[in-house]
Design a protein around this motif. Structure first.
Motif, PDB file in Angstrom:
ATOM      1  N   UNK A   1       0.810  -1.217   0.000  1.00 16.38           N
ATOM      2  CA  UNK A   1       0.000   0.000   0.000  1.00 16.38           C
ATOM      3  C   UNK A   1       0.842   1.264   0.000  1.00 16.38           C
ATOM      4  N   UNK A   2       1.934   1.238   0.753  1.00 21.57           N
ATOM      5  CA  UNK A   2       2.828   2.406   0.806  1.00 21.57           C
ATOM      6  C   UNK A   2       3.465   2.648  -0.565  1.00 21.57           C
ATOM      7  N   UNK A   3       3.890   1.574  -1.224  1.00 27.51           N
ATOM      8  CA  UNK A   3       4.532   1.713  -2.541  1.00 27.51           C
ATOM      9  C   UNK A   3       3.517   2.106  -3.632  1.00 27.51           C
ATOM     10  N   UNK A   4       2.289   1.671  -3.498  1.00 27.62           N
ATOM     11  CA  UNK A   4       1.239   2.099  -4.436  1.00 27.62           C
ATOM     12  C   UNK A   4       0.986   3.591  -4.267  1.00 27.62           C
ATOM     13  N   UNK A   5       0.941   4.059  -3.022  1.00 31.24           N
ATOM     14  CA  UNK A   5       0.731   5.485  -2.761  1.00 31.24           C
ATOM     15  C   UNK A   5       1.875   6.324  -3.316  1.00 31.24           C
ATOM     16  N   UNK A   6       3.090   5.773  -3.330  1.00 30.77           N
ATOM     17  CA  UNK A   6       4.242   6.478  -3.890  1.00 30.77           C
ATOM     18  C   UNK A   6       4.267   6.401  -5.417  1.00 30.77           C
ATOM     19  N   UNK A   7       3.402   5.560  -6.004  1.00 27.88           N
ATOM     20  CA  UNK A   7       3.323   5.440  -7.450  1.00 27.88           C
ATOM     21  C   UNK A   7       4.304   4.451  -8.060  1.00 27.88           C
ATOM     22  N   UNK A   8       4.978   3.656  -7.243  1.00 25.58           N
ATOM     23  CA  UNK A   8       5.963   2.709  -7.765  1.00 25.58           C
ATOM     24  C   UNK A   8       5.336   1.405  -8.233  1.00 25.58           C
ATOM     25  N   UNK A   9       4.330   0.930  -7.524  1.00 23.91           N
ATOM     26  CA  UNK A   9       3.694  -0.340  -7.855  1.00 23.91           C
ATOM     27  C   UNK A   9       2.237  -0.108  -8.195  1.00 23.91           C
ATOM     28  N   UNK A  10       1.680  -1.000  -9.010  1.00 27.18           N
ATOM     29  CA  UNK A  10       0.286  -0.838  -9.398  1.00 27.18           C
ATOM     30  C   UNK A  10      -0.579  -2.068  -9.212  1.00 27.18           C
ATOM     31  N   UNK A  11       0.003  -3.256  -9.261  1.00 31.73           N
ATOM     32  CA  UNK A  11      -0.811  -4.461  -9.228  1.00 31.73           C
ATOM     33  C   UNK A  11      -0.077  -5.561  -8.478  1.00 31.73           C
ATOM     34  N   UNK A  12      -0.832  -6.566  -8.048  1.00 35.89           N
ATOM     35  CA  UNK A  12      -0.225  -7.716  -7.384  1.00 35.89           C
ATOM     36  C   UNK A  12      -1.005  -8.976  -7.730  1.00 35.89           C
ATOM     37  N   UNK A  13      -0.381 -10.088  -7.490  1.00 38.83           N
ATOM     38  CA  UNK A  13      -1.032 -11.395  -7.640  1.00 38.83           C
ATOM     39  C   UNK A  13      -0.482 -12.289  -6.545  1.00 38.83           C
ATOM     40  N   UNK A  14      -1.312 -13.195  -6.071  1.00 39.08           N
ATOM     41  CA  UNK A  14      -0.817 -14.131  -5.065  1.00 39.08           C
ATOM     42  C   UNK A  14      -1.381 -15.512  -5.326  1.00 39.08           C
ATOM     43  N   UNK A  15      -0.629 -16.505  -4.880  1.00 39.82           N
ATOM     44  CA  UNK A  15      -1.060 -17.874  -5.088  1.00 39.82           C
ATOM     45  C   UNK A  15      -0.459 -18.793  -4.048  1.00 39.82           C
ATOM     46  N   UNK A  16      -1.203 -19.830  -3.726  1.00 38.70           N
ATOM     47  CA  UNK A  16      -0.729 -20.848  -2.804  1.00 38.70           C
ATOM     48  C   UNK A  16      -0.539 -22.150  -3.549  1.00 38.70           C
ATOM     49  N   UNK A  17       0.589 -22.773  -3.351  1.00 39.21           N
ATOM     50  CA  UNK A  17       0.924 -24.001  -4.043  1.00 39.21           C
ATOM     51  C   UNK A  17       1.320 -25.064  -3.019  1.00 39.21           C
ATOM     52  N   UNK A  18       1.740 -26.216  -3.490  1.00 41.07           N
ATOM     53  CA  UNK A  18       2.048 -27.326  -2.597  1.00 41.07           C
ATOM     54  C   UNK A  18       3.199 -27.004  -1.635  1.00 41.07           C
ATOM     55  N   UNK A  19       4.253 -26.352  -2.128  1.00 42.02           N
ATOM     56  CA  UNK A  19       5.425 -26.104  -1.292  1.00 42.02           C
ATOM     57  C   UNK A  19       5.705 -24.631  -1.040  1.00 42.02           C
ATOM     58  N   UNK A  20       4.993 -23.762  -1.696  1.00 44.65           N
ATOM     59  CA  UNK A  20       5.304 -22.343  -1.563  1.00 44.65           C
ATOM     60  C   UNK A  20       4.052 -21.482  -1.735  1.00 44.65           C
ATOM     61  N   UNK A  21       4.094 -20.304  -1.118  1.00 44.51           N
ATOM     62  CA  UNK A  21       3.085 -19.267  -1.336  1.00 44.51           C
ATOM     63  C   UNK A  21       3.828 -18.073  -1.928  1.00 44.51           C
ATOM     64  N   UNK A  22       3.245 -17.469  -2.947  1.00 40.27           N
ATOM     65  CA  UNK A  22       3.934 -16.387  -3.663  1.00 40.27           C
ATOM     66  C   UNK A  22       3.041 -15.161  -3.732  1.00 40.27           C
ATOM     67  N   UNK A  23       3.633 -14.000  -3.435  1.00 40.73           N
ATOM     68  CA  UNK A  23       2.995 -12.699  -3.601  1.00 40.73           C
ATOM     69  C   UNK A  23       3.842 -11.954  -4.632  1.00 40.73           C
ATOM     70  N   UNK A  24       3.295 -11.747  -5.820  1.00 38.90           N
ATOM     71  CA  UNK A  24       4.030 -11.085  -6.907  1.00 38.90           C
ATOM     72  C   UNK A  24       3.594  -9.636  -7.015  1.00 38.90           C
ATOM     73  N   UNK A  25       4.563  -8.770  -7.275  1.00 40.83           N
ATOM     74  CA  UNK A  25       4.320  -7.326  -7.345  1.00 40.83           C
ATOM     75  C   UNK A  25       4.662  -6.842  -8.754  1.00 40.83           C
TER      76      UNK A  25
END
Length: 140
Positions: A58-82
């Motif tokens: 949220x802080x980086x979105x407010x600064x205008x650096x990031x715009x979107x994200x995706x997340x997923x849960x898998x068998x061995x890992x959880x990923x939050x992509x920016x």
């Protein structure tokens, strides 16, 4: 005369001898159902972990650096992509790998090229990689 009965899928379920007494034979099938394996549930983020990640996001979105994200849960890992834009490759990936918790740490931040920027046991410490201020040129 021996009647072998009908052949089903190359197997003979019942063989009859000359005196018409049924003789049972053991038939194994490769298509027999296998016992269900216990599957571990997929790895995902807890509410506290998501709060910490979304706070930085949220802080980086407010600064205008990031715009979107995706997340997923898998068998061995959880990923939050920016992402900077939706159509791009992710700028950063925050990964949770519980199997590495006793070794390098369950948390890692990876750059766009897959390079590990920070790894550790504590999520808040790993997220400090985003706190670094960019250098600016100052004229005298």
């Amino acid at each position: 005369m021996t009647d072998t009965g009908s052949v089903i899928d190359g197997r003979q379920p019942i063989a009859l001898s000359g005196d018409s007494q049924p003789r049972l034979t053991l038939v194994s099938s490769s298509t027999a159902p296998k016992p269900a394996k216990h599957r571990e549930p997929d790895v995902f983020f807890t509410r506290a972990e998501l709060d910490a990640i979304l706070s930085v996001y949220g802080r980086k979105v407010a600064e205008g650096e990031w715009r979107d994200y995706a997340m997923g849960g898998f068998r061995e890992t959880a990923i939050f992509s920016i992402f900077r834009r939706t159509s791009e490759m992710p700028l950063y990936r925050i990964e949770k790998r519980p199997k590495l918790a006793r070794r390098q740490g369950a948390w890692a931040v990876l750059g766009a090229d897959g390079q590990i920027l920070k790894r550790g046991h504590d999520l808040k410490q790993v997220l400090k990689v985003f706190e670094k201020r960019s250098l600016k040129i100052v004229d005298y």
